[in-house]
Design an enzyme around this catalytic site. Structure first.
Site, PDB file in Angstrom:
ATOM      1  N   HIS A   1      97.665 -18.410 118.746  1.00 39.42           N
ATOM      2  CA  HIS A   1      96.310 -18.517 118.218  1.00 39.42           C
ATOM      3  C   HIS A   1      95.382 -19.092 119.288  1.00 39.42           C
ATOM      4  O   HIS A   1      95.843 -19.714 120.243  1.00 39.42           O
ATOM      5  CB  HIS A   1      96.233 -19.507 117.046  1.00 39.42           C
ATOM      6  CG  HIS A   1      97.240 -19.322 115.970  1.00 39.42           C
ATOM      7  ND1 HIS A   1      96.924 -18.825 114.733  1.00 39.42           N
ATOM      8  CD2 HIS A   1      98.561 -19.624 115.916  1.00 39.42           C
ATOM      9  CE1 HIS A   1      97.991 -18.806 113.967  1.00 39.42           C
ATOM     10  NE2 HIS A   1      99.009 -19.284 114.666  1.00 39.42           N
TER      11      HIS A   1
ATOM     12  N   GLU B   1      98.773 -23.099 119.166  1.00 38.74           N
ATOM     13  CA  GLU B   1      97.324 -22.960 119.322  1.00 38.74           C
ATOM     14  C   GLU B   1      96.941 -23.272 120.770  1.00 38.74           C
ATOM     15  O   GLU B   1      97.458 -24.221 121.362  1.00 38.74           O
ATOM     16  CB  GLU B   1      96.588 -23.931 118.400  1.00 38.74           C
ATOM     17  CG  GLU B   1      96.774 -23.663 116.917  1.00 38.74           C
ATOM     18  CD  GLU B   1      95.677 -22.791 116.340  1.00 38.74           C
ATOM     19  OE1 GLU B   1      94.805 -22.341 117.116  1.00 38.74           O
ATOM     20  OE2 GLU B   1      95.687 -22.571 115.116  1.00 38.74           O
TER      21      GLU B   1
ATOM     22  N   ASP C   1      92.348 -13.493 116.742  1.00 38.29           N
ATOM     23  CA  ASP C   1      92.929 -14.311 117.813  1.00 38.29           C
ATOM     24  C   ASP C   1      94.388 -13.919 118.062  1.00 38.29           C
ATOM     25  O   ASP C   1      95.073 -13.465 117.153  1.00 38.29           O
ATOM     26  CB  ASP C   1      92.813 -15.803 117.472  1.00 38.29           C
ATOM     27  CG  ASP C   1      93.464 -16.207 116.158  1.00 38.29           C
ATOM     28  OD1 ASP C   1      93.221 -15.518 115.148  1.00 38.29           O
ATOM     29  OD2 ASP C   1      94.200 -17.204 116.131  1.00 38.29           O
TER      30      ASP C   1
END
Length: 259
Positions: free
Chosen positions: A41, A104, A161
């Site tokens: 992400h 992330e 994403d």
């Protein structure tokens, strides 16, 4: 009589202090890691905001990779479920928080401008940190090639994403992501330029990749979103969701590769 009561009390007390006892001397060979995939992400915000967002109630990930410097933060233990995937599906598995690790990367995502959507690049340092982390995860959890995917892969109708500037080819060069042979793609593209497959063929091939895809034979918005998600990974210069000859060639070659 007092001695009898005292003996019973000591016996009961001894049983309580012993606690739960489990024999761990046997292990079944019929088992595997609960981790089936790693989902990548971007955070759409800076480091401080990302840390606040991912350590409070509502959303989380197992790892966060900063940008300056490219620090790897472990936010959730791998044996715990993080809340990063949301409503999702890949290769028939649904609600993937239970079977994935989430990573992330600090990145602003995109800006909508009068000239169109502008995505932000990832730093080389972030990818230099990400690759050994992924190699370690893949080794420890015995993940096969194709297990590292993007949020847009598992939720193409609502997520984009890590976006078209994420360097998937660098991950492929490190042996982490399948990548089609350029010569094979060129030969297949030449054939498809003469006769393009049907929309139903594209939907079938995308489903073979793992995407949740309509199977209607109609080029609807949902199908275009899935095509665009695939293109953002394998043909980043153009991700318009159009079922063209090059996209068909990429799908054909990838689906013919051993896994």
């Amino acid at each position: 009589m007092k001695k009898l009561y005292l003996g019973l009390a000591l016996l009961l007390l001894g049983g309580c202090t012993g606690g739960l006892r489990i024999d761990d001397s046997y292990r079944s060979v019929s088992q595997s890691s609960r981790v089936q995939y790693v989902v990548l992400h971007y955070t759409s915000t800076g480091l401080e905001s990302s840390l606040r967002l991912l350590t409070r109630d509502g959303v989380s990930s197992h790892y966060l990779i900063g940008d300056q410097p490219a620090t790897i933060y472990r936010l959730v233990d791998e044996n715990r479920r993080a809340w990063h995937a949301g409503e999702s599906e890949w290769q028939g598995r649904t609600w993937l928080n239970a079977s994935t690790l989430g990573i992330e990367l600090v990145n602003d995502g995109y800006r909508d401008t009068p000239a169109g959507r502008v995505y932000q690049p990832f730093s080389d340092e972030q990818i230099d940190a990400l690759i050994p982390l992924l190699q370690d995860i893949v080794k420890r959890h015995h993940l096969p090639l194709g297990s590292i995917i993007g949020h847009s892969d598992i939720a193409p109708q609502r997520k984009v994403d890590p976006g078209p500037l994420f360097p998937w080819k660098r991950l492929a060069d490190a042996g982490l992501v399948p990548w089609p042979d350029a010569g094979a793609v060129a030969r297949a593209q030449a054939r498809f330029a003469v006769a393009l497959p049907t929309v139903g063929w594209f939907q079938e091939q995308l489903a073979r990749q793992g995407y949740t895809t309509p199977r209607t034979g109609v080029l609807d918005k949902e199908t275009r979103n899935v095509i665009a998600a695939f293109q953002m990974k394998y043909r980043q210069r153009l991700y318009d969701g159009e079922p063209d000859a090059e996209t068909a060639a990429l799908l054909l070659v990838l689906n013919g590769m051993p896994r």
